[in-house]
Design an enzyme around this catalytic site. Structure first.
Site, mmCIF file in Angstrom:
data_model
loop_
_atom_site.group_PDB
_atom_site.id
_atom_site.type_symbol
_atom_site.label_atom_id
_atom_site.label_comp_id
_atom_site.label_asym_id
_atom_site.label_seq_id
_atom_site.Cartn_x
_atom_site.Cartn_y
_atom_site.Cartn_z
ATOM 1 N N ASP A 209 1.512 1.675 -2.765
ATOM 2 C CA ASP A 209 0.366 1.972 -1.911
ATOM 3 C C ASP A 209 -0.379 0.678 -1.613
ATOM 4 O O ASP A 209 -0.727 -0.081 -2.532
ATOM 5 C CB ASP A 209 -0.564 2.968 -2.618
ATOM 6 C CG ASP A 209 -1.666 3.471 -1.710
ATOM 7 O OD1 ASP A 209 -1.453 4.490 -1.054
ATOM 8 O OD2 ASP A 209 -2.739 2.831 -1.664
ATOM 9 N N ASN A 217 -8.401 -1.692 7.963
ATOM 10 C CA ASN A 217 -8.566 -0.954 9.225
ATOM 11 C C ASN A 217 -9.991 -1.047 9.742
ATOM 12 O O ASN A 217 -10.239 -1.262 10.938
ATOM 13 C CB ASN A 217 -8.187 0.517 9.028
ATOM 14 C CG ASN A 217 -6.706 0.773 9.252
ATOM 15 O OD1 ASN A 217 -6.034 0.000 9.932
ATOM 16 N ND2 ASN A 217 -6.184 1.837 8.686
ATOM 17 N N HIS A 222 -7.190 -0.891 13.799
ATOM 18 C CA HIS A 222 -5.949 -0.205 13.447
ATOM 19 C C HIS A 222 -4.704 -0.994 13.849
ATOM 20 O O HIS A 222 -3.647 -0.850 13.220
ATOM 21 C CB HIS A 222 -5.922 1.181 14.093
ATOM 22 C CG HIS A 222 -6.884 2.139 13.465
ATOM 23 N ND1 HIS A 222 -6.628 2.770 12.267
ATOM 24 C CD2 HIS A 222 -8.119 2.542 13.837
ATOM 25 C CE1 HIS A 222 -7.647 3.546 11.941
ATOM 26 N NE2 HIS A 222 -8.566 3.421 12.876
ATOM 27 N N ASP A 226 -1.665 -1.679 11.403
ATOM 28 C CA ASP A 226 -0.246 -1.445 11.689
ATOM 29 C C ASP A 226 0.589 -2.672 11.363
ATOM 30 O O ASP A 226 1.710 -2.568 10.846
ATOM 31 C CB ASP A 226 -0.057 -1.072 13.161
ATOM 32 C CG ASP A 226 -0.546 0.337 13.474
ATOM 33 O OD1 ASP A 226 -0.802 1.105 12.523
ATOM 34 O OD2 ASP A 226 -0.673 0.659 14.678
ATOM 35 N N GLU A 252 -0.317 4.677 4.190
ATOM 36 C CA GLU A 252 -0.081 3.336 3.665
ATOM 37 C C GLU A 252 0.819 3.364 2.438
ATOM 38 O O GLU A 252 0.849 2.420 1.656
ATOM 39 C CB GLU A 252 -1.413 2.654 3.332
ATOM 40 C CG GLU A 252 -2.209 3.292 2.218
ATOM 41 C CD GLU A 252 -3.212 4.320 2.716
ATOM 42 O OE1 GLU A 252 -4.261 4.466 2.070
ATOM 43 O OE2 GLU A 252 -2.931 4.970 3.746
#
Length: 334
Positions: A209, A217, A222, A226, A252
């Site tokens: 994770d 973010n 965002h 990504d 994630e």
């Protein structure tokens, strides 16, 4: 109507209160729990609230992946796709058979018509015979049209099968990272666990994770998030080996299967990947400002330690929570 309105308001309040994403999976789970349609889910939500632990996205994702119906739904989808593919194959075979038969009949009928015409020509064709030839030629033309239609149908069947194969492949791929997705992982886990047990070999699972992903973010947007996910995916893929199967599990979170490695060996392998990722540096493509260190935490469990494959998922997830609680950027096994 009032009851439905009240339930919708409760669902909306629940989503806002716990800061959850508005997506079909979340809304379905929350609706099932708050409405009482799923008693076990309602009980899990109540117990979570009473314990004071957060009802966050990670917890909802954990519920989803521990749902015993997940593999059943995937298997059902696979069966439907198999049936569709089989039906298309049978349709193509039947069309080809009919096309071959009509082609044979057309050839024989054409030859017979020409023979009748040749015999009748010298003495002047008799009206009755002339009508037979005319009708036969009409039948021949109809057979040719049917044959053309069958050929078009066969081409369409081939295109459908090709589209189905492409769709099936794409359904197993995460479109952002191009890694196998959760659907592909869950099928692989079942088959790998079965094979490992039959060979008495170890099989470990690691949940990874991204650390403080929400902050990335929120701070950089965002698009930057990504890019981070793609970077983690690249690191896992680059440093994995034939003994590893890497997939994006959702959000994630990534997952790795380690074939033939026990927990200590799997930890050593995943920890080397974690160090490689921690050494990488990313910059904001617009401002040039560095993101800082991008790390992940991970939990490892051995699938073959007991007969229930799903329990390994729960243990790996618990180990991941321990890694987060211990300060992040580390790998823990249970």
């Amino acid at each position: 109507m009032e009851a439905q309105k009240e339930l919708l308001e409760r669902i909306g309040d629940f989503v806002i209160e716990h800061g959850l994403g508005v997506n079909s999976a979340n809304l379905a789970a929350i609706c099932a729990a708050l409405s009482g349609a799923d008693a076990e889910l309602a009980q899990a939500f109540t117990a979570r609230e009473l314990s004071g632990e957060p009802i966050d996205q990670r917890w909802l994702d954990t519920l989803a992946r521990l749902d015993p119906g997940t593999n059943g739904r995937i298997a059902e989808l696979e069966q439907l796709m198999d049936k569709l593919e089989y039906s298309l194959m049978r349709f193509a075979q039947t069309t080809k058979m009919a096309q071959d038969e009509t082609s044979d009949h057309r050839g024989a009928l054409g030859a017979q018509i020409e023979a009748i015409a040749d015999v009748a020509a010298p003495g002047g064709m008799v009206a009755e015979l002339d009508r037979v030839v005319e009708l036969s030629r009409a039948v021949l033309e109809r057979i040719e049209r049917v044959e053309q239609a069958m050929e078009r149908s066969q081409d369409e069947a081939r295109r459908l099968r090709a589209s189905l194969a492409t769709a099936r492949m794409e359904a197993d791929v995460d479109h952002l990272t191009r890694l196998p997705n959760r659907r592909a992982f869950e099928r692989r886990l079942v088959s790998a666990a079965s094979e490992a047990r039959s060979k008495s070999e170890p099989l470990c699972i690691g949940f990874c994770d991204v650390d403080r992903f929400k902050q990335i973010n929120d701070r950089y947007g965002h698009d930057a998030g990504d890019r981070v996910l793609c970077t983690i995916a690249d690191t896992l893929s680059e440093h994995a080996s034939d003994q590893c199967f890497v997939a994006r599990h959702g959000g994630e979170e990534f997952v790795v299967l380690f074939y033939g490695l026990d927990k200590q060996a799997a930890l050593a392998k995943l920890d080397s990947i974690r160090r490689a990722q921690a050494a990488r540096r990313l910059r904001d493509r617009f401002t040039g400002q560095p993101f800082g260190q991008i790390t992940f935490s991970a939990g490892i469990a051995e699938v073959t330690e007991d007969s229930d494959t799903r329990s390994a998922l729960a243990r790996a997830d618990a180990a991941l929570y321990q890694a987060k609680a211990a300060g992040r950027n580390r790998v823990v096994f249970i």
